[in-house]
Write a protein that holds these residues in place. Structure first.
Motif, PDB file in Angstrom:
ATOM      1  N   GLU A 216       0.826  -1.209   0.000  1.00  9.69           N
ATOM      2  CA  GLU A 216       0.000   0.000   0.000  1.00  9.69           C
ATOM      3  C   GLU A 216       0.861   1.260   0.000  1.00  9.69           C
ATOM      4  N   LEU A 217       1.972   1.224   0.743  1.00 10.43           N
ATOM      5  CA  LEU A 217       2.854   2.384   0.817  1.00 10.43           C
ATOM      6  C   LEU A 217       3.580   2.655  -0.495  1.00 10.43           C
ATOM      7  N   GLU A 218       4.002   1.593  -1.168  1.00  5.00           N
ATOM      8  CA  GLU A 218       4.845   1.743  -2.356  1.00  5.00           C
ATOM      9  C   GLU A 218       4.056   1.850  -3.651  1.00  5.00           C
ATOM     10  N   ILE A 219       2.816   1.384  -3.647  1.00  4.70           N
ATOM     11  CA  ILE A 219       2.067   1.308  -4.906  1.00  4.70           C
ATOM     12  C   ILE A 219       0.812   2.168  -4.812  1.00  4.70           C
ATOM     13  N   PRO A 220       0.824   3.351  -5.428  1.00  8.10           N
ATOM     14  CA  PRO A 220      -0.314   4.282  -5.332  1.00  8.10           C
ATOM     15  C   PRO A 220      -1.626   3.677  -5.808  1.00  8.10           C
ATOM     16  N   ILE A 227      -6.249  -0.931  -7.533  1.00  5.66           N
ATOM     17  CA  ILE A 227      -5.844  -2.342  -7.461  1.00  5.66           C
ATOM     18  C   ILE A 227      -6.118  -2.827  -6.045  1.00  5.66           C
ATOM     19  N   GLU A 228      -6.671  -4.025  -5.926  1.00  3.05           N
ATOM     20  CA  GLU A 228      -7.023  -4.586  -4.620  1.00  3.05           C
ATOM     21  C   GLU A 228      -6.151  -5.803  -4.318  1.00  3.05           C
ATOM     22  N   ILE A 229      -5.639  -5.859  -3.107  1.00  2.88           N
ATOM     23  CA  ILE A 229      -4.932  -7.059  -2.648  1.00  2.88           C
ATOM     24  C   ILE A 229      -5.977  -8.043  -2.148  1.00  2.88           C
ATOM     25  N   LYS A 230      -6.086  -9.172  -2.833  1.00  9.01           N
ATOM     26  CA  LYS A 230      -7.092 -10.173  -2.453  1.00  9.01           C
ATOM     27  C   LYS A 230      -6.585 -11.147  -1.384  1.00  9.01           C
TER      28      LYS A 230
END
Length: 353
Positions: A216-220, A227-230
């Motif tokens: 979340e910090l590195e990828i806007p 984009i969602e982390i599943k």
């Protein structure tokens, strides 16, 4: 108790309010309540009594509180006073109202400030613990950045966050990390619990939440929700798999996660001491998802068994060791990420075996 002592006591409370953020009024009320309890213990609790600390000069006074009644209605002298007697104290006394009568108890008043100091110390400690709890509880599930202050003989790492020291236990450390006193370090705040003493603050470098938050910090595109982390599966310090998804058709999901010249993923890998990270496109179809998760191995086919918890995977013999991974790591991570038991078979064996 001298006027000088009382004044110094109030000044000390003013300093505490400035330095610790603990309201002076709440401390005074706590002291009054504690002194009242002490008075009743020493002098009896038959009367209705109040202990009041003067907010201007710090003087401690004890009052009996009695209800004004007619002489013929006077039943309990400890709690009631006749109208005639009440008007000797206050000309404005009226039937049914409460009147305060100062109690002469100089010995109690002399010790009041000393007792008050002990009460304040206790209340300050309680308030500090409460403030620490509130501060860290609000950051639960987030990344904290602190400074390593010391490492003990049991390999516990003591990390300071804005004046508060917490412990990164050996069990929550990452094998690829190298800890050095004075270095800044990021940790994941797993949990904060109240205890009878100092709040229990659990921080980790192994937790999957650390990897998720670093993404979340590195990828806007992740922090914005594009984009969602599943799902995340991780064997800390060695390898991890992250399943990502986007409803936006025109977005390069993997490219966004990797970044230009792999800069984004490199920052994450460097933070985790070289931990290898596989980025997988999440699929709603479980067969397709299991196949993608076993990358870099090439999968011939996937079948979900009747138990609904097992995925049987077919691969060529040349891909078997790659699919399973070193010491079974790739298969374990695939199982964690998908929530399925992954059963890998060589393609020329019977599917029914």
């Amino acid at each position: 108790m001298t006027n000088k002592d009382a004044k110094a006591f109030l000044e000390a409370l003013n300093e505490l309010e400035k330095e610790k953020g603990i309201a002076k009024e709440s401390l005074l009320q706590a002291v009054e309540q504690a002194l009242l309890t002490a008075y009743k213990k020493n002098y009896g609790d038959e009367e209705n009594v109040e202990v009041i600390i003067d907010r201007e000069n710090g003087d401690v006074k004890v009052y009996e509180v009695k209800t004004v009644v007619e002489e013929e209605d006077l039943y309990d002298a400890a709690l009631e006073i006749s109208l005639e007697e009440a008007r000797k104290i206050s000309r404005r006394a009226k039937l049914g109202e409460e009147i305060r009568i100062e109690v002469d108890c100089e010995s109690f008043r002399r010790n009041a400030i000393q007792n008050g100091k002990q009460i304040v110390i206790q209340k300050v400690r309680e308030a500090e613990r409460e403030n620490i709890y509130d501060r860290f509880k609000a950051q639960e599930g987030e990344i904290l950045t602190g400074i390593i202050r010391r490492i003990d003989e049991r390999k516990n790492v003591f990390i300071e966050f804005g004046g508060i020291e917490t412990i990164l236990t050996a069990g929550e450390q990452c094998v690829s990390d190298r800890y050095k006193v004075g270095n800044r370090i990021k940790v994941y705040l797993v949990e904060v619990e109240k205890t009878n003493k100092f709040p229990k603050i659990v921080i980790s470098r192994r937790h999957e939440g650390l990897l998720r938050k670093l993404f979340e910090l590195e990828i806007p595109e992740i922090s914005s929700g594009a984009i969602e982390i599943k799902a995340v599966a991780r064997e800390a310090g060695s390898r991890a798999k992250v399943a990502v998804y986007s409803e936006l058709a025109n977005i390069d999901i993997v490219g966004a996660c990797i970044g230009q010249k792999r800069a984004r993923i490199k920052n994450i890998v460097d933070e985790l001491g070289g931990e290898k990270i596989d980025i997988v496109i999440w699929k709603e179809n479980m067969e397709e998802f299991v196949s993608a998760v076993l990358s870099p191995a090439k999968v011939n086919g996937v079948e979900l068994l009747e138990d609904g918890e097992t995925a049987r995977v077919l691969v060529d013999e040349s891909q078997l060791s790659l699919a399973i991974g070193k010491s079974g790591q790739n298969a374990r991570l695939a199982a964690k990420l998908t929530g399925m038991r992954v059963d890998i078979k060589v393609a020329n064996s019977e599917l029914e075996d």
